[in-house]
Design a protein around this motif. Structure first.
Motif, PDB file in Angstrom:
ATOM      1  N   LYS A  28      59.331  21.158   1.017  1.00 16.95           N
ATOM      2  CA  LYS A  28      58.294  20.613   1.891  1.00 16.95           C
ATOM      3  C   LYS A  28      57.200  21.642   2.152  1.00 16.95           C
ATOM      4  O   LYS A  28      55.999  21.331   2.090  1.00 16.95           O
ATOM      5  CB  LYS A  28      58.918  20.169   3.211  1.00 16.95           C
ATOM      6  CG  LYS A  28      57.942  19.565   4.205  1.00 16.95           C
ATOM      7  CD  LYS A  28      58.663  19.156   5.473  1.00 16.95           C
ATOM      8  CE  LYS A  28      57.714  18.532   6.491  1.00 16.95           C
ATOM      9  NZ  LYS A  28      58.439  18.139   7.734  1.00 16.95           N
ATOM     10  N   THR A  83      59.476  17.232   0.087  1.00 10.59           N
ATOM     11  CA  THR A  83      60.474  16.728   1.024  1.00 10.59           C
ATOM     12  C   THR A  83      61.593  15.985   0.295  1.00 10.59           C
ATOM     13  O   THR A  83      62.776  16.145   0.608  1.00 10.59           O
ATOM     14  CB  THR A  83      59.810  15.790   2.049  1.00 10.59           C
ATOM     15  OG1 THR A  83      58.775  16.512   2.741  1.00 10.59           O
ATOM     16  CG2 THR A  83      60.817  15.267   3.051  1.00 10.59           C
ATOM     17  N   LEU A  84      61.224  15.187  -0.703  1.00 16.23           N
ATOM     18  CA  LEU A  84      62.222  14.461  -1.487  1.00 16.23           C
ATOM     19  C   LEU A  84      63.139  15.417  -2.242  1.00 16.23           C
ATOM     20  O   LEU A  84      64.349  15.190  -2.348  1.00 16.23           O
ATOM     21  CB  LEU A  84      61.532  13.513  -2.468  1.00 16.23           C
ATOM     22  CG  LEU A  84      60.837  12.290  -1.861  1.00 16.23           C
ATOM     23  CD1 LEU A  84      60.074  11.529  -2.941  1.00 16.23           C
ATOM     24  CD2 LEU A  84      61.852  11.374  -1.179  1.00 16.23           C
ATOM     25  N   SER A  85      62.551  16.503  -2.757  1.00 17.27           N
ATOM     26  CA  SER A  85      63.376  17.470  -3.489  1.00 17.27           C
ATOM     27  C   SER A  85      64.339  18.194  -2.557  1.00 17.27           C
ATOM     28  O   SER A  85      65.435  18.579  -2.955  1.00 17.27           O
ATOM     29  CB  SER A  85      62.484  18.479  -4.226  1.00 17.27           C
ATOM     30  OG  SER A  85      61.832  19.360  -3.328  1.00 17.27           O
ATOM     31  N   LYS A 106      65.804  16.815  -0.137  1.00 25.06           N
ATOM     32  CA  LYS A 106      66.851  15.848   0.187  1.00 25.06           C
ATOM     33  C   LYS A 106      67.721  15.500  -1.015  1.00 25.06           C
ATOM     34  O   LYS A 106      68.949  15.412  -0.901  1.00 25.06           O
ATOM     35  CB  LYS A 106      66.216  14.578   0.754  1.00 25.06           C
ATOM     36  CG  LYS A 106      67.220  13.543   1.237  1.00 25.06           C
ATOM     37  CD  LYS A 106      66.513  12.373   1.909  1.00 25.06           C
ATOM     38  CE  LYS A 106      67.532  11.352   2.442  1.00 25.06           C
ATOM     39  NZ  LYS A 106      66.858  10.201   3.111  1.00 25.06           N
ATOM     40  N   TYR A 107      67.094  15.315  -2.179  1.00 23.85           N
ATOM     41  CA  TYR A 107      67.822  14.818  -3.343  1.00 23.85           C
ATOM     42  C   TYR A 107      67.996  15.855  -4.452  1.00 23.85           C
ATOM     43  O   TYR A 107      68.616  15.569  -5.471  1.00 23.85           O
ATOM     44  CB  TYR A 107      67.108  13.591  -3.918  1.00 23.85           C
ATOM     45  CG  TYR A 107      67.008  12.446  -2.946  1.00 23.85           C
ATOM     46  CD1 TYR A 107      68.138  11.713  -2.577  1.00 23.85           C
ATOM     47  CD2 TYR A 107      65.785  12.101  -2.362  1.00 23.85           C
ATOM     48  CE1 TYR A 107      68.051  10.659  -1.670  1.00 23.85           C
ATOM     49  CE2 TYR A 107      65.687  11.050  -1.461  1.00 23.85           C
ATOM     50  CZ  TYR A 107      66.814  10.327  -1.119  1.00 23.85           C
ATOM     51  OH  TYR A 107      66.736   9.294  -0.228  1.00 23.85           O
ATOM     52  N   ILE A 164      63.398  14.938  -9.197  1.00 20.14           N
ATOM     53  CA  ILE A 164      61.987  14.789  -8.835  1.00 20.14           C
ATOM     54  C   ILE A 164      61.088  15.402  -9.914  1.00 20.14           C
ATOM     55  O   ILE A 164      60.059  14.815 -10.288  1.00 20.14           O
ATOM     56  CB  ILE A 164      61.692  15.430  -7.459  1.00 20.14           C
ATOM     57  CG1 ILE A 164      62.708  14.949  -6.416  1.00 20.14           C
ATOM     58  CG2 ILE A 164      60.268  15.089  -7.017  1.00 20.14           C
ATOM     59  CD1 ILE A 164      62.746  13.458  -6.222  1.00 20.14           C
TER      60      ILE A 164
END
Length: 475
Positions: free
Chosen positions: A138, A324-326, A328-329, A334
């Motif tokens: 992020k 942010t997605l990276s 989390k996942y 991504i």
């Protein structure tokens, strides 16, 4: 949350703001100065070829020093290096605003480049220290937004300042911002970790400086003199010889500039190469599109500028979301998705024609910006998270070099390829070639860019592992 924890939480966002402000200044300075070159040439009474060194001196200084800066920061500490670098950039900005001579301006641009090399090389390293792995993507994504903002706002802000205040204010606007950054940075950046017995690899630093300088000069001057010119071939040869000498030195000294075993880490090396390839493609796109928009579609400068901003705007919006997605996942899905979308984008760009509308152009470039936005911040997070804490400075420097060297290589190589293909189809120089010849050249060049992205995608698929803990490991 306790008061101490709240204070630390607030401090890390102040660090992000300081890094973001500093990177924004360095990025916007590059794009603003490009706009003022005709004014410099006219007011100083010199040729355009001469004033180009106002830009080249800055770019060459930044790129050739970033590796050495990263290593020095690992030795003496990132906070003192960053604050001193930002102070140098700020003072040099003020001196650039004083109208003395072209030599004076170029000289202070070199000094300004020294400061900018510190800011651009150490930003990711400092953020990696300050933010936990769960927030690293992020934070790096927000810096990506800052970079995009600098690219987009540079020409607009530069035009306003140039028309209203004069060219000196293009440099003076950095001074108050730089002072604020120095004060806040000195108070909020993490304290340096004590290191004993560390020495700077002078021989490695000198040979790497020479290798990068020779390569950059060859790529830059070769566009005008021809890549087969004896001087250019000599620069390429010098780059190869010095590069080989650098590797030999690094393998023989106890404390090298670059820890070559870092490249045995597939996550680090593969993502670094993927970053380099993506920046070649990005720079190639930016150099070609003004020709297509102005000479094929016959758009004016203002409309062209607005359309060229589509890609950086999309990157700026998507980058923090992707980060942010990276977090989390994991970074691998991504980055793979980003490269996949980017590949589709360049295939779409290869379908542009002389009958393309503004909407058609935007729709074909949206996936390019979306793909780059999805890819860059998770990829940067993977690189920075794959190295030990004591090597964050040099890793950050290598990441920065992959960006600037990729951009320089992209402009030179992709520009030369497009010119050659246009000449093949039109039998004349690209500037006077028929629109059909320019479109044919664009089609073929865009397919080459898609091929580069495909290579990066295959490398990422085969060379990285989906286990998030390996990518995010940091000590």
């Amino acid at each position: 949350m306790s008061s101490a924890a709240q204070s630390e939480n607030n401090k890390k966002w102040l660090v992000l703001a300081t890094i973001g402000l500093s990177v924004f200044m360095a990025m916007i300075d590059s794009s603003i100065v490009n706009l003022t070159l005709p004014t410099f040439a006219r007011e100083m009474g010199v040729s355009f070829a001469a004033v180009q060194w106002i830009v080249l001196s800055y770019m060459l200084t930044v790129t050739t020093l970033m590796l050495s800066v990263g290593r020095l920061a690992d030795i003496v500490g990132k906070r003192p290096m960053f604050v001193v670098g930002l102070a140098i950039f700020t003072v040099a900005s003020g001196m650039c605003a004083i109208e003395v001579s072209l030599a004076w301006l170029i000289g202070w641009r070199v000094v300004q480049g020294v400061g900018a090399s510190v800011v651009m090389a150490l930003g990711p390293a400092i953020l990696t220290e300050v933010f936990p792995p769960a927030e690293r993507g992020k934070a790096l994504g927000m810096i990506g937004t800052t970079v995009s903002a600098g690219i987009v706002l540079g020409p607009t802000l530069g035009g306003f300042i140039l028309g209203s205040l004069g060219w000196g204010w293009i440099f003076l606007v950095n001074v108050p911002l730089g002072i604020i950054g120095c004060i806040v940075g000195a108070r909020t950046l993490p304290a340096p970790v004590e290191t004993r017995g560390q020495k700077f690899d002078i021989a490695g630093g000198v040979t790497m400086f020479g290798a990068l300088l020779s390569l950059l000069l060859a790529l830059t001057l070769g566009q005008r003199m021809g890549f087969g010119a004896p001087h250019i071939l000599g620069l390429f040869a010098a780059s190869v010889v010095l590069g080989a000498a650098f590797v030999k030195i690094e393998n023989s000294v106890k404390q090298p500039l670059v820890q070559l075993p870092l490249f045995n880490n597939t996550i680090f090396s593969v993502n670094l190469v993927s970053s380099f390839l993506s920046f070649i493609a990005t720079a190639g796109t930016l150099i070609l599109m003004p020709f297509f928009l102005q000479q094929v579609l016959h758009y004016g400068a203002e409309r062209t500028g607005l359309l060229l901003s589509v890609m950086p705007i999309v990157i700026g919006v998507v980058a923090p979301i992707a980060g942010t997605l990276s977090d989390k996942y994991g970074v691998r899905p991504i980055t793979v998705a980003g490269l996949g979308v980017l590949l589709l984008g360049y295939l779409a760009v290869s379908g542009l024609t002389a009958q393309s509308t503004t909407l058609d152009y935007i729709l074909r470039f949206l996936p390019v910006g979306l793909g780059l936005g999805l890819f860059q911040s998770p990829n940067n997070s993977a690189i920075m998270g794959s190295v030990p804490r004591e090597h964050l400075g040099i890793a950050s420097g290598l990441l920065a070099v992959s960006r600037t060297l990729g951009q320089t290589s992209g402009v030179a190589i992709i520009g030369a390829l497009w010119s050659a293909r246009v000449a093949t189809h039109g039998g004349t120089a690209e500037g006077s070639a028929a629109p059909e010849a320019q479109v044919s050249g664009l089609h073929e060049t865009a397919l080459v860019l898609a091929g580069l992205v495909a290579v990066a995608l295959l490398l990422t698929l085969r060379g990285t592992r989906p286990r998030r803990e390996e990518i995010a490991a940091t000590t």
